[in-house]
Design an enzyme around this catalytic site. Structure first.
Site, mmCIF file in Angstrom:
data_model
loop_
_atom_site.group_PDB
_atom_site.id
_atom_site.type_symbol
_atom_site.label_atom_id
_atom_site.label_comp_id
_atom_site.label_asym_id
_atom_site.label_seq_id
_atom_site.Cartn_x
_atom_site.Cartn_y
_atom_site.Cartn_z
ATOM 1 N N HIS A 1 -10.258 -5.260 -3.409
ATOM 2 C CA HIS A 1 -8.939 -5.534 -2.841
ATOM 3 C C HIS A 1 -9.062 -5.935 -1.394
ATOM 4 C CE1 HIS A 1 -9.840 -1.224 -2.521
ATOM 5 N NE2 HIS A 1 -9.181 -1.233 -1.370
ATOM 6 N N MET A 2 -8.159 -6.812 -0.997
ATOM 7 C CA MET A 2 -8.059 -7.271 0.385
ATOM 8 C C MET A 2 -6.831 -6.611 0.996
ATOM 9 S SD MET A 2 -7.344 -11.212 1.431
ATOM 10 C CE MET A 2 -8.981 -11.891 1.275
ATOM 11 N N HIS A 3 -7.011 -5.946 2.142
ATOM 12 C CA HIS A 3 -5.870 -5.403 2.877
ATOM 13 C C HIS A 3 -5.301 -6.525 3.762
ATOM 14 C CE1 HIS A 3 -6.865 -0.978 2.276
ATOM 15 N NE2 HIS A 3 -8.049 -1.529 2.017
ATOM 16 N N ASP B 1 0.847 -1.190 0.000
ATOM 17 C CA ASP B 1 0.000 0.000 0.000
ATOM 18 C C ASP B 1 0.885 1.244 0.000
ATOM 19 O OD1 ASP B 1 -3.210 0.538 0.979
ATOM 20 O OD2 ASP B 1 -1.792 2.202 1.151
ATOM 21 N N ILE B 2 0.490 2.233 -0.788
ATOM 22 C CA ILE B 2 1.293 3.452 -0.923
ATOM 23 C C ILE B 2 1.286 4.283 0.364
ATOM 24 C CG2 ILE B 2 -0.460 5.076 -1.785
ATOM 25 C CD1 ILE B 2 1.551 5.826 -4.007
ATOM 26 N N ASN C 1 -13.051 -3.451 2.283
ATOM 27 C CA ASN C 1 -14.063 -2.402 2.388
ATOM 28 C C ASN C 1 -15.006 -2.488 1.195
ATOM 29 O OD1 ASN C 1 -13.062 -1.122 4.776
ATOM 30 N ND2 ASN C 1 -11.408 -0.228 3.562
ATOM 31 N N GLU D 1 -12.162 3.452 -1.192
ATOM 32 C CA GLU D 1 -11.679 4.570 -2.018
ATOM 33 C C GLU D 1 -11.401 4.145 -3.454
ATOM 34 O OE1 GLU D 1 -8.198 5.910 0.006
ATOM 35 O OE2 GLU D 1 -9.318 6.826 1.644
ATOM 36 N N VAL D 2 -10.908 2.922 -3.615
ATOM 37 C CA VAL D 2 -10.556 2.451 -4.958
ATOM 38 C C VAL D 2 -11.552 1.369 -5.348
ATOM 39 C CG1 VAL D 2 -8.777 1.383 -6.382
ATOM 40 C CG2 VAL D 2 -8.117 3.004 -4.582
HETATM 41 P P1 5GP Z 1 -9.811 1.304 0.306
HETATM 42 O O1 5GP Z 1 -10.023 2.489 1.198
HETATM 43 O O2 5GP Z 1 -10.421 1.474 -1.049
HETATM 44 O O3 5GP Z 1 -10.174 -0.005 0.969
HETATM 45 O O4 5GP Z 1 -8.241 1.199 0.131
HETATM 46 C C1 5GP Z 1 -7.555 1.770 -0.928
HETATM 47 C C2 5GP Z 1 -6.083 1.686 -0.586
HETATM 48 O O5 5GP Z 1 -5.338 1.909 -1.762
HETATM 49 C C3 5GP Z 1 -5.641 2.718 0.446
HETATM 50 O O6 5GP Z 1 -5.087 2.053 1.579
HETATM 51 C C4 5GP Z 1 -4.593 3.540 -0.308
HETATM 52 O O7 5GP Z 1 -3.516 3.936 0.486
HETATM 53 C C5 5GP Z 1 -4.171 2.600 -1.428
HETATM 54 N N1 5GP Z 1 -3.720 3.270 -2.638
HETATM 55 C C6 5GP Z 1 -4.358 4.314 -3.275
HETATM 56 N N2 5GP Z 1 -3.663 4.667 -4.378
HETATM 57 C C7 5GP Z 1 -2.593 3.828 -4.456
HETATM 58 C C8 5GP Z 1 -1.511 3.708 -5.399
HETATM 59 O O8 5GP Z 1 -1.408 4.419 -6.390
HETATM 60 N N3 5GP Z 1 -0.596 2.734 -5.149
HETATM 61 C C9 5GP Z 1 -0.683 1.893 -4.065
HETATM 62 N N4 5GP Z 1 0.287 0.984 -3.916
HETATM 63 N N5 5GP Z 1 -1.688 1.997 -3.167
HETATM 64 C C10 5GP Z 1 -2.625 2.941 -3.358
#
Ligand code: 5GP
Length: 114
Positions: free
Chosen positions: A99-101, A29-30, A86, A94-95
Site C-alpha cells: 500500500h501507498m500512503h 486510513d483508519i 513501508n 504493519e499490513v
Molecule cells: P503500514 O504501517 O503497514 O505501512 O500501514 C498500515 C496502515 O493501515 C496504518 O496506517 C493503519 O492505520 C492502517 N489500517 C490498519 N487497519 C486498518 C483498517 O482496518 N482499515 C483502514 N482503513 N486502515 C487500516
C-alpha cells in the site's frame, strides 16, 4: 487467507473508499496521521515491495496516476503531499498487502525522525 486490505477491496469489511477501479482501491486510513491520509492498494494481493513482479509494472504505475487524481480530488495537489510505502520490519510495515500512503493537508515536517 485474504489480507485485511483484500477484505476492504471486496467490500467484506467497511472502509471509506474514495476511489476504486479494476486495478486499485483507495480508502481513508483508519488511524490518520495527517488531515488527509489515504491508502492506495492494489486489488491484487502483493505482500511487500519485495514481492512485486515485472507483470505488476502497469498496476504500480497506475498507483501514481490514482495518487495524483485523489490528491486533486481532495484539494491537496497544490499545497503538496507525500507518498510513502513501508517495506517490512525496519520501515514499520504493519499490513502485509502492499500500500501507498498519501499524506497531506498540513506541513509534514522532515521525512524521517532523527
Ligand atoms: P503500514 O504501517 O503497514 O505501512 O500501514 C498500515 C496502515 O493501515 C496504518 O496506517 C493503519 O492505520 C492502517 N489500517 C490498519 N487497519 C486498518 C483498517 O482496518 N482499515 C483502514 N482503513 N486502515 C487500516
Amino acid at each position: 487467507m485474504a489480507t485485511l486490505f483484500s477484505k476492504i477491496v471486496h467490500g467484506e469489511i467497511p472502509a471509506d473508499i474514495v476511489y476504486q477501479d479494476e486495478m486499485v482501491t483507495a480508502f481513508k486510513d483508519i488511524n490518520p496521521i495527517a488531515p488527509v491520509h489515504i491508502l492506495i492498494v492494489p486489488n491484487k494481493e502483493i505482500a511487500t515491495v519485495n514481492d512485486v513482479a515485472p507483470e505488476d509494472e502497469q498496476m504500480l504505475g497506475h498507483m501514481f496516476v490514482v495518487a495524483r487524481q485523489v490528491a486533486r480530488d481532495l484539494n491537496i495537489d497544490q499545497s503538496g503531499y507525500r507518498l510513502l510505502i513501508n517495506c517490512r520490519g525496519d520501515a514499520g510495515q504493519e499490513v502485509f498487502h502492499l500500500h501507498m500512503h498519501l499524506l497531506g493537508g498540513r506541513k509534514l515536517g522532515p521525512m524521517l525522525a532523527k
